[in-house]
Design an enzyme around this catalytic site. Structure first.
Site, PDB file in Angstrom:
ATOM      1  NE  ARG A 129      41.924  37.115  46.669  1.00 60.30           N
ATOM      2  CZ  ARG A 129      40.923  36.339  46.968  1.00 60.30           C
ATOM      3  NH1 ARG A 129      40.287  36.488  48.105  1.00 60.30           N
ATOM      4  NH2 ARG A 129      40.535  35.398  46.147  1.00 60.30           N
ATOM      5  CE  LYS A 153      43.664  33.112  46.827  1.00 64.45           C
ATOM      6  NZ  LYS A 153      43.622  31.881  46.027  1.00 64.45           N
ATOM      7  CG  ASP A 203      38.532  43.585  50.147  1.00 64.87           C
ATOM      8  OD1 ASP A 203      39.155  42.752  49.425  1.00 64.87           O
ATOM      9  OD2 ASP A 203      37.528  43.272  50.807  1.00 64.87           O
ATOM     10  N   GLY A 204      41.946  43.510  48.998  1.00 64.94           N
ATOM     11  CA  GLY A 204      43.096  42.711  49.415  1.00 64.94           C
ATOM     12  C   GLY A 204      42.770  41.639  50.433  1.00 64.94           C
ATOM     13  CG  ASP A 209      45.569  35.588  36.065  1.00 73.05           C
ATOM     14  OD1 ASP A 209      44.934  35.308  35.034  1.00 73.05           O
ATOM     15  OD2 ASP A 209      45.015  35.880  37.135  1.00 73.05           O
ATOM     16  CG  ASP A 240      45.494  31.479  41.736  1.00 72.70           C
ATOM     17  OD1 ASP A 240      46.037  31.383  42.849  1.00 72.70           O
ATOM     18  OD2 ASP A 240      45.631  32.467  41.014  1.00 72.70           O
TER      19      ASP A 240
END
Ligand code: AMP
Ligand code: MG
Length: 499
Positions: free
Chosen positions: A92, A112, A124-125, A251, A261
């Site tokens: 996303r 993002k 769903d991104g 990640d 993140d």
């Protein structure tokens, strides 16, 4: 005179064909600018001064891409809570392009929440307003605290609903990073491609983040050591402000050494080394005190991807990488202790200083833990005590004898160093430069996000964000932001990934 177009120079897209998928952001129906970081835009030389809110909303929703932008979804893998997932990637997010900032540093600009990509799997991104504004608050607070971090450039609400446990207003965040190379990026190419591609990625990362290693014979081992060094320092900084990342999957660990993140992260209030707030971290894998150990674990995963580059002989490569990993905790401890000394107002060295000061710091933390004292305020009030005002510190502690005994040790340690002409007031001042008065208090963050997300009222978010820009300046007008949350609030408080 018209502003120049953003001076994009997209090296990742240009030099690393095969490491990403080209992908367009979705068009959104009703973009509205919720946040724009003008000083960061200027730092990036984006030349957006003459753009109004509507034009900025169009740009930072992805509806109108600036000239030179080249949106791509980056491939990566990762260990999530210890389990290897070979196929993650920007599900996303989209890298829009790279610019060179005022300091000559290359920075990524990325979206993002801009829609599905070839890596979206079942997602769903999309992203929601609350979690994206949360990333702004926490990221900008980290930046103001002097901690390396990705930063938020803009948040635009899309006018579209996103469906989570309930329906939420959708948003796109624009994030700026030294790069989006992750430990997981290396894992992806080690898993799916040849050592040659891992080498290409490593050479790119070295040139971008560790240019002093370019051309060195042992550059891949040097690269591992350099990444480890930055993580050792970063995690020490986290610990010293009570930051809990919450989801230190491989990640979510940046090769650059920036914090990246911001999902279920939070700042600790009452000191508890086992503190964990993430709703999905049931076993406390990413608890406050576990963070250095997890960083080392993640670095071991990076090391595995680099072994074929480190030496032709695998045994030799393992030996060399292990040496770096074995040194990690000591390097982290070195940064932690250096930071601790400044927090405690200690400058000079004493005989056996490392063990004396480590023990002094640990017993202070034990005391905070035993008496459930607010971590941030305890440090801040210790600075007041240094300046001669002990009452605010005492007010935080229920058991005075324990505090008295510790203060006595601290004073003895103080007296033992040659402080020169350093007056108590000077020391207190130095302590206040590293012990923040203001952190993003969880109840204030939640309150601001609820107002923005549920009522479309941005005022609490904007006020809190402004307060967080000067975390070291005590300002009675802002004291509501400095007060800890109630025990009941914190007992119930959980953070979510916001996916
Ligand atoms: P995160 O927990 O945000 O670090 O994300 C872990 C992985 O899940 C990454 O590959 C993300 O791109 C992906 N992901 C998270 N949320 C979504 C979403 N709503 N749609 C698609 N992919 C997502
Ligand atoms: Mg992530």
């Amino acid at each position: 005179m018209p502003n120049p177009a953003p001076p994009f120079d997209n090296t990742y897209a240009r030099d690393l064909t095969g490491f990403y998928e080209p992908c367009r952001p979705d068009t959104v129906p009703a973009p509205e600018l919720l946040f724009f970081n003008r000083s960061l835009a200027n730092e990036l030389r984006l030349g957006l001064d003459d753009q109004d809110a509507a034009a900025l909303a169009a740009m930072f929703s992805g509806n109108v891409l600036p000239e030179g932008a080249q949106p791509i979804a980056q491939a990566y893998a990762g260990h999530q809570f210890g389990q290897f997932n070979p196929q993650l990637g920007d599900g996303r997010a989209l890298l829009i392009g790279e610019v060179i900032d005022r300091h000559g540093l290359r920075r990524d600009i990325a979206f993002k929440g801009s829609g599905r990509t070839p890596f979206s799997r079942r997602g769903d991104g999309k992203a929601a307003v609350g979690p994206m504004l949360r990333e702004v608050l926490i990221g900008e607070a980290m930046h103001a605290l002097g901690i390396p971090t990705t930063r938020a450039l803009a948040v635009v609400s899309t006018g579209e609903p996103v469906y989570r446990e309930r329906t939420l207003p959708g948003a796109v965040l624009t994030r700026v990073a030294a790069s989006h190379l992750r430990v997981g990026t290396f894992q992806f190419f080690a898993e799916h491609t040849t050592a040659e591609q891992v080498r290409q990625l490593a050479d790119y990362a070295i040139a971008r983040h560790y240019p002093e290693l370019v051309g060195a014979d042992d550059r891949y081992l040097g690269f591992l050591r350099a990444v480890a060094e930055r993580q050792a320092a970063l995690i020490a900084q986290w610990l010293h402000v009570g930051f809990i990342h919450g989801v230190m999957n491989t990640d979510n660990m940046a090769i650059s050494g920036e914090t990246i993140d911001f999902g279920p992260c939070a700042f600790m209030e009452a000191y508890d080394p086992r503190a964990v707030f993430s709703s999905i971290d049931e076993r406390g894998r990413y608890a406050y005190e576990a963070q250095p150990h997890i960083a080392r674990w993640n670095l071991a995963r990076l090391a595995e991807t680099l072994l074929p580059l480190i030496a032709d002989n695998e045994g030799r490569a393992i030996e060399q990488a292990t040496e770096v990993l074995d040194a990690f905790m000591a390097r982290h401890q070195h940064y932690w202790l250096a930071g601790l000394r400044v927090k405690l107002g200690l400058h000079g060295q004493v005989p056996n200083g490392d063990s004396v000061d480590t023990a002094l710091g640990e017993s202070w933390l034990d005391l905070l833990h035993a008496q459930q004292v607010d971590f941030t305020l305890a440090w801040r009030r210790l600075a007041d005590a240094t300046a001669g005002d002990e009452a605010p510190l005492r007010a935080l502690f229920s058991g005075q004898p324990g505090l008295d005994r510790w203060l006595e040790r601290w004073r003895v340690r103080w007296a033992a160093e040659d402080a020169g002409a350093d007056s108590a007031k000077e020391r207190a001042k130095a302590m206040r430069r590293v012990n923040p008065w203001l952190i993003p208090r969880n109840h204030r963050v939640e309150e601001a996000l609820a107002a923005a997300s549920d009522e479309g009222n941005l005022a609490p978010f904007e006020e809190l964000l402004k307060a967080l820009q000067r975390p070291f300046d005590e300002n009675p007008a802002l004291s509501r932001y400095a007060e800890p949350a109630s025990g009941e609030f914190m007992a119930e408080f959980r953070t979510f990934c916001g996916t």
